[in-house]
Structures are given as structure tokens and as C-alpha cells.
Design a protein around this motif. Structure first.
Motif, mmCIF file in Angstrom:
data_model
loop_
_atom_site.group_PDB
_atom_site.id
_atom_site.type_symbol
_atom_site.label_atom_id
_atom_site.label_comp_id
_atom_site.label_asym_id
_atom_site.label_seq_id
_atom_site.Cartn_x
_atom_site.Cartn_y
_atom_site.Cartn_z
ATOM 1 N N LEU A 242 8.816 22.677 -13.440
ATOM 2 C CA LEU A 242 8.059 21.641 -12.977
ATOM 3 C C LEU A 242 9.039 20.327 -12.628
ATOM 4 C CD1 LEU A 242 5.796 21.505 -16.439
ATOM 5 C CD2 LEU A 242 5.141 21.675 -14.035
ATOM 6 N N TYR A 243 10.320 20.519 -13.357
ATOM 7 C CA TYR A 243 11.185 19.277 -12.954
ATOM 8 C C TYR A 243 11.628 19.352 -11.199
ATOM 9 C CZ TYR A 243 15.509 16.867 -12.290
ATOM 10 O OH TYR A 243 16.521 15.926 -11.910
ATOM 11 N N ALA A 244 11.638 20.717 -10.846
ATOM 12 C CA ALA A 244 12.061 20.780 -9.405
ATOM 13 C C ALA A 244 10.671 20.283 -8.585
ATOM 14 C CB ALA A 244 11.920 22.334 -9.242
ATOM 15 N N VAL A 245 9.525 20.631 -8.913
ATOM 16 C CA VAL A 245 8.304 20.402 -8.231
ATOM 17 C C VAL A 245 8.130 18.759 -8.263
ATOM 18 C CG1 VAL A 245 5.989 20.292 -8.210
ATOM 19 C CG2 VAL A 245 7.119 22.348 -8.389
ATOM 20 N N ALA A 246 8.604 18.153 -9.527
ATOM 21 C CA ALA A 246 8.584 16.791 -9.564
ATOM 22 C C ALA A 246 9.467 15.898 -8.625
ATOM 23 C CB ALA A 246 8.636 16.084 -11.025
ATOM 24 N N VAL A 247 10.856 16.233 -8.850
ATOM 25 C CA VAL A 247 11.599 15.914 -7.841
ATOM 26 C C VAL A 247 11.308 15.786 -6.230
ATOM 27 C CG1 VAL A 247 13.972 16.079 -6.810
ATOM 28 C CG2 VAL A 247 13.701 16.055 -9.148
ATOM 29 N N LEU B 82 4.358 16.580 -7.833
ATOM 30 C CA LEU B 82 3.730 16.651 -9.111
ATOM 31 C C LEU B 82 3.005 15.025 -9.388
ATOM 32 C CD1 LEU B 82 3.431 18.360 -11.668
ATOM 33 C CD2 LEU B 82 5.262 17.023 -12.507
ATOM 34 N N PHE B 83 3.828 13.881 -8.837
ATOM 35 C CA PHE B 83 3.122 12.936 -9.016
ATOM 36 C C PHE B 83 3.884 11.842 -8.139
ATOM 37 C CE2 PHE B 83 6.711 11.270 -11.459
ATOM 38 C CZ PHE B 83 7.139 12.240 -12.407
ATOM 39 N N GLY B 84 3.023 10.631 -7.999
ATOM 40 C CA GLY B 84 3.577 9.892 -6.716
ATOM 41 C C GLY B 84 4.855 8.974 -6.667
ATOM 42 N N ARG B 85 5.168 8.867 -8.089
ATOM 43 C CA ARG B 85 6.399 7.935 -8.058
ATOM 44 C C ARG B 85 7.736 8.754 -7.292
ATOM 45 N NH1 ARG B 85 8.257 3.756 -11.290
ATOM 46 N NH2 ARG B 85 10.358 3.666 -11.865
#
Length: 235
Positions: A24-29, A33-36
Motif C-alpha cells: 500500500l505504501y508503494a502504491v501511495a508513493v 492510492l490517493f491524489g495528494r
């Protein structure tokens, strides 16, 4: 004998939590995962800006100096990962001493040697993953240096504009890809720290993973470094 190598259901759940948080962290970076905007994504934009500025310079000693610094940093972490791998293999020979220490801090008493060795193998795989990521990143930075040298000088004639743009795009993509693999290696190193909690116990493993993820998320999405990169940029 096979049953003695099995880890407990709690250990399996803790390992699954660890892998899920990592994914999840890799996808978020990567921004999926989200727009920020993450610090990594913001720096990728700066890598592109750098390559475009580089194309307007006739003398590119500055750019080659930056590339050399990137390669040296990547080589340092690759060497460190290799040394850590050697330390992990040394744990097999010093298993009795390590188990005696873990017996004092482990919440479940003295762990079985078979379970300890399984966890060490997992740590070896984690550090090996980081080493190969750093090694490939080093090679990609080397390729990027070649592509920078292949970018023709910026000319006034519009006839050469497309040629220069294609060369710049190749350098941009290679630079970002090298940075992506370097960041993947760094994730492996960071998460190996959280992985150490598993040697104490599965609950400590999940706690160390959650704390590590919280620190990494703050640095990527809420840190002063991110604000500095995005200063003056509404995105």
C-alpha cells in the motif's frame, strides 16, 4: 520435521500485515492510492525540469557532477545492503547466542531455532531485494549519463527541435526510472528495520511495521521537504 518449520498463525498474520503495508505504501508513493502529491512524485517533476535545463546548456559539467553524486549514493547503499546480507548469514552460525538474547526480550519465551532461521531467511530475501534494486538503479544512472551526453545542443533552427525533444524525453524517462528503483531499494532497507520486530514477537512486528509506515507516510506527504519542493507550485 516439516511441521517444525511452520510459523504460528499469529506470525502469518503479522507477515501478511507487513507485506500489505509495504504494498500500500508503494502504491501511495506512486500516486495510485490517493491524489495528494508525494515527495517522490514532486522530485520526479524536478528530474524532468533538470533534464530540460540540461538541454539548454552547452557545457554540462554540472549535470555530470550531479549524476556522479547519484551513482555514488546508490553504490553506497548497494554495498551496505551486501554487508547486511553477510551479517544475516553470520546469524546462522551464532544462532544459539542470538536465541539466548531473544529469549530475554521475546514476549513468547525462547523462540524455536527453526522459526528463528525462517525469519532470518526472510530478512535475507528482503535485503537481497534491496541490493538488486540498488544495483539496477546504479546501472540505470550510468545509462542516463550516456543519454545526457547524447542530447544535442539546443539550436535555434526548428528543424532540430523534434530531435532534441526526443533525446530529452529519453533522458527524462531513464532518470525517473533509475530514481524509481533507487527508491524501491530504500523502501527495502527501511522496511527491514520494521521487520526486526518479528524477532521479538508477532505483535511487536505489527507495531514496528505500523510505526515505520507512519514515519514514511509523514515524510512523503506531510514533511517540510515536500513543502520545500512544492513551494510556489499549487500542484
Amino acid at each position: 520435521m516439516a511441521n517444525t518449520l511452520l510459523i504460528s498463525p499469529t506470525d502469518v498474520a503479522a507477515l501478511g500485515f507487513f507485506l500489505l503495508v509495504w504494498a500500500l505504501y508503494a502504491v501511495a508513493v506512486d500516486g495510485r492510492l490517493f491524489g495528494r502529491t508525494s515527495l517522490t512524485a514532486a522530485m520526479n517533476a524536478q528530474r524532468e525540469a533538470w533534464m530540460r535545463v540540461m538541454a539548454r546548456r552547452e557545457l554540462r559539467m554540472i549535470d555530470t557532477g550531479i549524476m556522479l553524486g547519484l551513482q555514488q549514493g546508490t553504490a553506497f547503499f548497494a554495498s551496505s545492503s551486501l554487508l547486511a546480507l553477510g551479517g544475516c548469514f553470520a546469524l546462522f552460525g551464532a544462532g544459539d547466542q542470538v536465541l539466548a538474547v531473544l529469549g530475554d526480550v521475546s514476549l513468547g519465551g525462547v523462540p524455536r531455532r527453526e522459526n528463528f532461521e525462517v525469519k532470518v531467511i526472510g530478512l535475507i530475501l528482503l535485503l537481497a531485494h534491496a541490493f538488486f534494486k540498488f544495483g539496477w538503479s546504479y546501472r540505470l544512472f550510468n545509462y542516463c549519463s550516456i543519454l545526457i551526453g547524447a542530447v544535442p545542443p539546443m539550436r535555434e533552427e526548428t528543424a532540430h527541435a523534434e530531435e532534441t525533444e526526443q533525446a530529452v524525453q529519453r533522458a527524462i524517462k531513464m532518470n525517473i526510472l533509475a530514481g524509481k528503483h533507487f527508491n524501491a531499494g530504500m523502501r527495502g532497507v527501511f522496511f527491514s528495520i520494521g521487520y526486526l520486530g518479528w524477532f521479538v514477537g508477532p505483535m511487536i512486528f505489527m507495531l514496528s511495521t505500523a510505526l515505520l509506515a507512519a514515519v514514511l507516510v509523514r515524510r512523503q506527504f506531510f514533511s517540510a521537504a515536500r513543502r520545500a519542493v512544492l513551494a510556489g507550485n499549487p500542484g
